[in-house]
Design an enzyme around this catalytic site. Structure first.
Site, PDB file in Angstrom:
ATOM      1  N   GLU A 127      20.329 -15.071 -13.443  1.00  0.00           N
ATOM      2  CA  GLU A 127      20.756 -16.310 -12.782  1.00  0.00           C
ATOM      3  C   GLU A 127      21.931 -16.937 -13.542  1.00  0.00           C
ATOM      4  O   GLU A 127      21.943 -16.934 -14.772  1.00  0.00           O
ATOM      5  CB  GLU A 127      19.590 -17.302 -12.737  1.00  0.00           C
ATOM      6  N   HIS A 140      16.830 -20.996  -7.365  1.00  0.00           N
ATOM      7  CA  HIS A 140      15.910 -21.521  -8.386  1.00  0.00           C
ATOM      8  C   HIS A 140      15.740 -23.037  -8.223  1.00  0.00           C
ATOM      9  O   HIS A 140      16.020 -23.829  -9.129  1.00  0.00           O
ATOM     10  CB  HIS A 140      16.390 -21.184  -9.796  1.00  0.00           C
ATOM     11  N   ARG A 164       9.288 -16.095 -12.394  1.00  0.00           N
ATOM     12  CA  ARG A 164      10.498 -15.805 -13.144  1.00  0.00           C
ATOM     13  C   ARG A 164      11.030 -14.454 -12.690  1.00  0.00           C
ATOM     14  O   ARG A 164      10.261 -13.589 -12.263  1.00  0.00           O
ATOM     15  CB  ARG A 164      10.220 -15.755 -14.651  1.00  0.00           C
TER      16      ARG A 164
END
Length: 309
Positions: free
Chosen positions: A256, A274, A227
């Site tokens: 993000e 991601h 993360r």
């Protein structure tokens, strides 16, 4: 059988995942998690792990007894509120290990062998004018894994054929045949490559900071598939700009999808949006496991992958 209109789907799901949802149940959709909930006596919520589930939404639906998260991470759930209200939660571990590990290996090789830059060297016509600079071999290196959980262990299994040494860190020593280093800086100091596969918790927040990056050193690489919160991005940007480390491959970021634009001008990074679990097969498997947990809940059976907090 999941009762009609008993599940509130919060947030948007990609088309292939939505098709599986619609095939197996009839949810009521709330695309904006910050909007007032629709009327209904909902008992469960279905949400993706990248959607932040507000406590304020849950407080307006006192009938909720389960949150089924489609994804491994549950850092976007208000865990203290869930615990206080006795609301159970599930996630989807295991089914995405293959895809995440595949991407991690690809990012490592792409970064160390500078594959994106070498393709541009060919496509731009530069090859006819100069040879491409030498890169770095993986074989014989020491690879560190911060977080020897399910994904960390599967990643280690895939790394062994590359003729590397493996070491790891985490809150506890695991029954694995690799050297354990409780302190992240001690692990970084011996690594040529450091993977981050740990969960996002208060203990791992900014785990990789300026001190850890200095310990990693100018010939070593950082790869984050965990993360964004695990890394202090300000410290990482400084380390990359000043060549404190050799480079970084990042699939996750703090903000993000609006990542810090300073990353875009660097030549010693490999950036992906991601996509660790973003394969057709994996997303279908994740969706079905999330729905299987819903079915178990409504049948009053043990949850398949309950989050314990």
């Amino acid at each position: 059988m999941i009762p009609v209109n008993s599940v509130l789907q919060v947030g948007h799901f990609p088309e292939v995942m939505q098709a599986e949802i619609d095939r197996r149940l009839t949810p009521v959709q709330l695309l904006d998690a910050n909007s007032p909930p629709p009327a209904g006596n909902f008992e469960a919520i279905l949400v993706r792990s990248n959607t932040k589930l507000p406590e304020s939404l849950l407080s307006q639906i006192p009938s909720i007894r389960l949150v089924s998260t489609c994804g491994v991470g549950y850092d976007n759930l208000p865990l203290s509120y869930l615990k206080k209200q006795g609301i159970k939660a599930t996630n989807t571990p295991g089914v995405l290990n293959d895809a995440v590990c595949e991407l991690a290996i690809g990012m490592m090789i792409g970064l160390m062998r500078r594959i994106p830059q070498s393709q541009e060297h060919v496509k731009s016509g530069a090859w006819s004018k100069a040879v491409f600079p030498l890169t770095t071999t993986l074989a014989g290196k020491t690879v560190g894994i911060a977080g020897m959980g399910r994904i960390g262990q599967e990643l280690a299994n895939r790394l062994l054929p590359f003729k590397v040494k493996i070491a790891y860190s985490g809150p506890h020593e695991k029954p694995v045949p690799y050297a354990y280093h409780p302190d992240i800086c001690d692990l970084a100091r011996i690594c040529d490559v450091l993977f981050l596969t740990c969960p996002a918790t208060s203990e791992t927040d900014n785990l990789i900071d300026a001190k850890a990056l200095r310990a990693l050193g100018p010939h070593s690489y950082l790869i984050n598939i965990a993360r964004g919160s695990v890394v202090n991005e300000t410290d990482l940007l400084c380390a990359l700009q000043q060549n404190v480390i050799a480079g970084a491959a990042l699939d996750v970021f703090n903000n993000e999808p609006n990542l810090n634009a300073s990353f875009l001008s660097l030549d010693n990074v490999l950036l992906t949006p991601h996509i660790g679990s973003a394969t057709l097969e994996t997303r279908i498997a994740m969706t079905n496991l999330a729905i299987d947990n819903l079915e178990a809940f409504f049948k009053q059976q043990p949850l398949l992958t309950e989050v314990h907090y």
